[in-house]
Write a protein that holds these residues in place. Structure first.
Motif, PDB file in Angstrom:
ATOM      1  N   ARG A  66       0.832  -1.213   0.000  1.00  0.00           N
ATOM      2  CA  ARG A  66       0.000   0.000   0.000  1.00  0.00           C
ATOM      3  C   ARG A  66       0.866   1.261   0.000  1.00  0.00           C
ATOM      4  NH1 ARG A  66      -3.811   0.797   4.259  1.00  0.00           N
ATOM      5  NH2 ARG A  66      -4.933   2.165   2.834  1.00  0.00           N
ATOM      6  N   ALA A  67       2.091   1.176   0.530  1.00  0.00           N
ATOM      7  CA  ALA A  67       3.022   2.308   0.474  1.00  0.00           C
ATOM      8  C   ALA A  67       3.396   2.608  -0.977  1.00  0.00           C
ATOM      9  CB  ALA A  67       4.277   2.008   1.297  1.00  0.00           C
ATOM     10  N   LEU A  68       3.637   1.554  -1.746  1.00  0.00           N
ATOM     11  CA  LEU A  68       3.912   1.746  -3.177  1.00  0.00           C
ATOM     12  C   LEU A  68       2.697   2.348  -3.882  1.00  0.00           C
ATOM     13  CD1 LEU A  68       5.768  -1.454  -4.452  1.00  0.00           C
ATOM     14  CD2 LEU A  68       6.584   0.907  -4.566  1.00  0.00           C
ATOM     15  N   LEU A  69       1.540   1.800  -3.592  1.00  0.00           N
ATOM     16  CA  LEU A  69       0.323   2.277  -4.243  1.00  0.00           C
ATOM     17  C   LEU A  69       0.034   3.740  -3.915  1.00  0.00           C
ATOM     18  CD1 LEU A  69      -2.063  -0.803  -3.879  1.00  0.00           C
ATOM     19  CD2 LEU A  69      -0.706  -0.109  -5.868  1.00  0.00           C
TER      20      LEU A  69
ATOM     21  N   CYS B  38       8.822  -4.410 -10.014  1.00  0.00           N
ATOM     22  CA  CYS B  38       9.104  -5.382  -8.942  1.00  0.00           C
ATOM     23  C   CYS B  38       9.207  -6.776  -9.554  1.00  0.00           C
ATOM     24  CB  CYS B  38       7.991  -5.361  -7.889  1.00  0.00           C
ATOM     25  SG  CYS B  38       7.922  -3.835  -6.935  1.00  0.00           S
ATOM     26  N   GLU B  39      10.052  -7.601  -8.957  1.00  0.00           N
ATOM     27  CA  GLU B  39      10.238  -8.972  -9.438  1.00  0.00           C
ATOM     28  C   GLU B  39       8.981  -9.804  -9.217  1.00  0.00           C
ATOM     29  OE1 GLU B  39      13.509 -10.694  -7.351  1.00  0.00           O
ATOM     30  OE2 GLU B  39      14.900  -9.126  -7.963  1.00  0.00           O
TER      31      GLU B  39
ATOM     32  N   GLU C 216      10.447 -14.197   7.117  1.00  0.00           N
ATOM     33  CA  GLU C 216      11.602 -13.888   6.256  1.00  0.00           C
ATOM     34  C   GLU C 216      11.153 -13.311   4.918  1.00  0.00           C
ATOM     35  OE1 GLU C 216      13.827 -17.543   6.133  1.00  0.00           O
ATOM     36  OE2 GLU C 216      14.417 -17.347   8.248  1.00  0.00           O
ATOM     37  N   ASN C 217      10.078 -13.848   4.364  1.00  0.00           N
ATOM     38  CA  ASN C 217       9.541 -13.311   3.117  1.00  0.00           C
ATOM     39  C   ASN C 217       9.061 -11.868   3.301  1.00  0.00           C
ATOM     40  OD1 ASN C 217      10.054 -15.579   1.569  1.00  0.00           O
ATOM     41  ND2 ASN C 217       7.987 -16.409   1.789  1.00  0.00           N
ATOM     42  N   ALA C 218       8.419 -11.610   4.431  1.00  0.00           N
ATOM     43  CA  ALA C 218       7.950 -10.248   4.719  1.00  0.00           C
ATOM     44  C   ALA C 218       9.129  -9.293   4.851  1.00  0.00           C
ATOM     45  CB  ALA C 218       7.088 -10.231   5.974  1.00  0.00           C
ATOM     46  N   GLN C 219      10.197  -9.735   5.498  1.00  0.00           N
ATOM     47  CA  GLN C 219      11.397  -8.905   5.611  1.00  0.00           C
ATOM     48  C   GLN C 219      11.940  -8.555   4.228  1.00  0.00           C
ATOM     49  OE1 GLN C 219      13.817 -11.574   8.132  1.00  0.00           O
ATOM     50  NE2 GLN C 219      14.050  -9.835   9.519  1.00  0.00           N
ATOM     51  N   ARG C 220      12.051  -9.567   3.380  1.00  0.00           N
ATOM     52  CA  ARG C 220      12.579  -9.362   2.023  1.00  0.00           C
ATOM     53  C   ARG C 220      11.699  -8.395   1.241  1.00  0.00           C
ATOM     54  NH1 ARG C 220      11.951 -13.023  -2.983  1.00  0.00           N
ATOM     55  NH2 ARG C 220      13.097 -11.785  -4.478  1.00  0.00           N
ATOM     56  N   LEU C 221      10.396  -8.623   1.276  1.00  0.00           N
ATOM     57  CA  LEU C 221       9.495  -7.761   0.530  1.00  0.00           C
ATOM     58  C   LEU C 221       9.563  -6.328   1.042  1.00  0.00           C
ATOM     59  CD1 LEU C 221       6.257  -8.300  -1.132  1.00  0.00           C
ATOM     60  CD2 LEU C 221       6.236  -6.557   0.633  1.00  0.00           C
ATOM     61  N   LEU C 222       9.565  -6.154   2.346  1.00  0.00           N
ATOM     62  CA  LEU C 222       9.607  -4.803   2.906  1.00  0.00           C
ATOM     63  C   LEU C 222      10.882  -4.076   2.493  1.00  0.00           C
ATOM     64  CD1 LEU C 222       8.522  -2.504   4.594  1.00  0.00           C
ATOM     65  CD2 LEU C 222       9.310  -3.698   6.642  1.00  0.00           C
ATOM     66  N   ARG C 223      12.030  -4.757   2.564  1.00  0.00           N
ATOM     67  CA  ARG C 223      13.297  -4.135   2.134  1.00  0.00           C
ATOM     68  C   ARG C 223      13.207  -3.689   0.678  1.00  0.00           C
ATOM     69  NH1 ARG C 223      15.803  -8.324   4.841  1.00  0.00           N
ATOM     70  NH2 ARG C 223      16.022  -9.477   2.896  1.00  0.00           N
TER      71      ARG C 223
ATOM     72  N   GLU D 159      13.179   0.174  -0.878  1.00  0.00           N
ATOM     73  CA  GLU D 159      14.159   0.599  -1.876  1.00  0.00           C
ATOM     74  C   GLU D 159      13.456   1.115  -3.135  1.00  0.00           C
ATOM     75  OE1 GLU D 159      16.479  -2.946  -2.455  1.00  0.00           O
ATOM     76  OE2 GLU D 159      17.410  -2.787  -0.465  1.00  0.00           O
ATOM     77  N   THR D 160      12.402   0.430  -3.546  1.00  0.00           N
ATOM     78  CA  THR D 160      11.660   0.833  -4.739  1.00  0.00           C
ATOM     79  C   THR D 160      11.001   2.191  -4.541  1.00  0.00           C
ATOM     80  OG1 THR D 160      11.288  -1.490  -5.306  1.00  0.00           O
ATOM     81  CG2 THR D 160       9.862   0.130  -6.373  1.00  0.00           C
TER      82      THR D 160
END
Length: 144
Positions: A49-52, A79-80, A115-122, A126-127
């Motif tokens: 939602r931050a991106l949106l 995004c990948e 761990e997935n949430a950490q990766r996505l948030l990072r 950055e994006t």
């Protein structure tokens, strides 16, 4: 909403995602795996939602938010695709963990979601910076 407001809203949602991720970590350490999965998902949800916010899109439904993310950030290559998989997996894990009777998630499942949430948030953080600094182009929004 002007550009300063969208920046502020995006920054607020990133901070909210970080708080939720902290809650997920605490719950994971307390062996409250269903709670950790829930908070990991909501950290992801707040991050996308931050991106949106930067493109002035939102939805009242979780599936709407996820759909916008896929359409405007994943399909455009900003995004990948692996991030979309993380989002969809987290959504499904939270649904099962929160609503399926007699379901008990494992420590490994909760750890993976965290761990997935950490990766996505990072990556989302950055994006957002790259978008705001105009180092990558904003997606073209067809609808409003």
């Amino acid at each position: 909403m002007n550009e300063a407001n969208t920046r502020d809203l995006s920054a607020y949602r990133i901070e909210k995602a970080k708080e939720l991720l902290g809650q997920a970590d605490a719950l994971l350490k307390m062996a409250s795996y269903d709670g950790s999965i829930n908070r990991s998902y909501y950290a992801i949800f707040s991050a996308i939602r931050a991106l949106l916010a930067l493109v002035r899109l939102d939805s009242q439904k979780h599936t709407g938010v996820i759909g916008f993310f896929d359409r405007y950030f994943v399909k455009t290559g900003i995004c990948e695709k692996s991030l979309s998989q993380i989002v969809h997996t987290a959504f499904e894990a939270r649904q099962i963990s929160d609503y399926q009777d007699f379901y008990r998630p494992t420590a490994e499942q909760a750890q993976l979601q965290f761990e997935n949430a950490q990766r996505l948030l990072r990556t989302v953080e950055e994006t957002c910076v790259l978008l705001l600094e105009h180092k990558i182009p904003y997606p073209e929004i067809v609808e409003r």
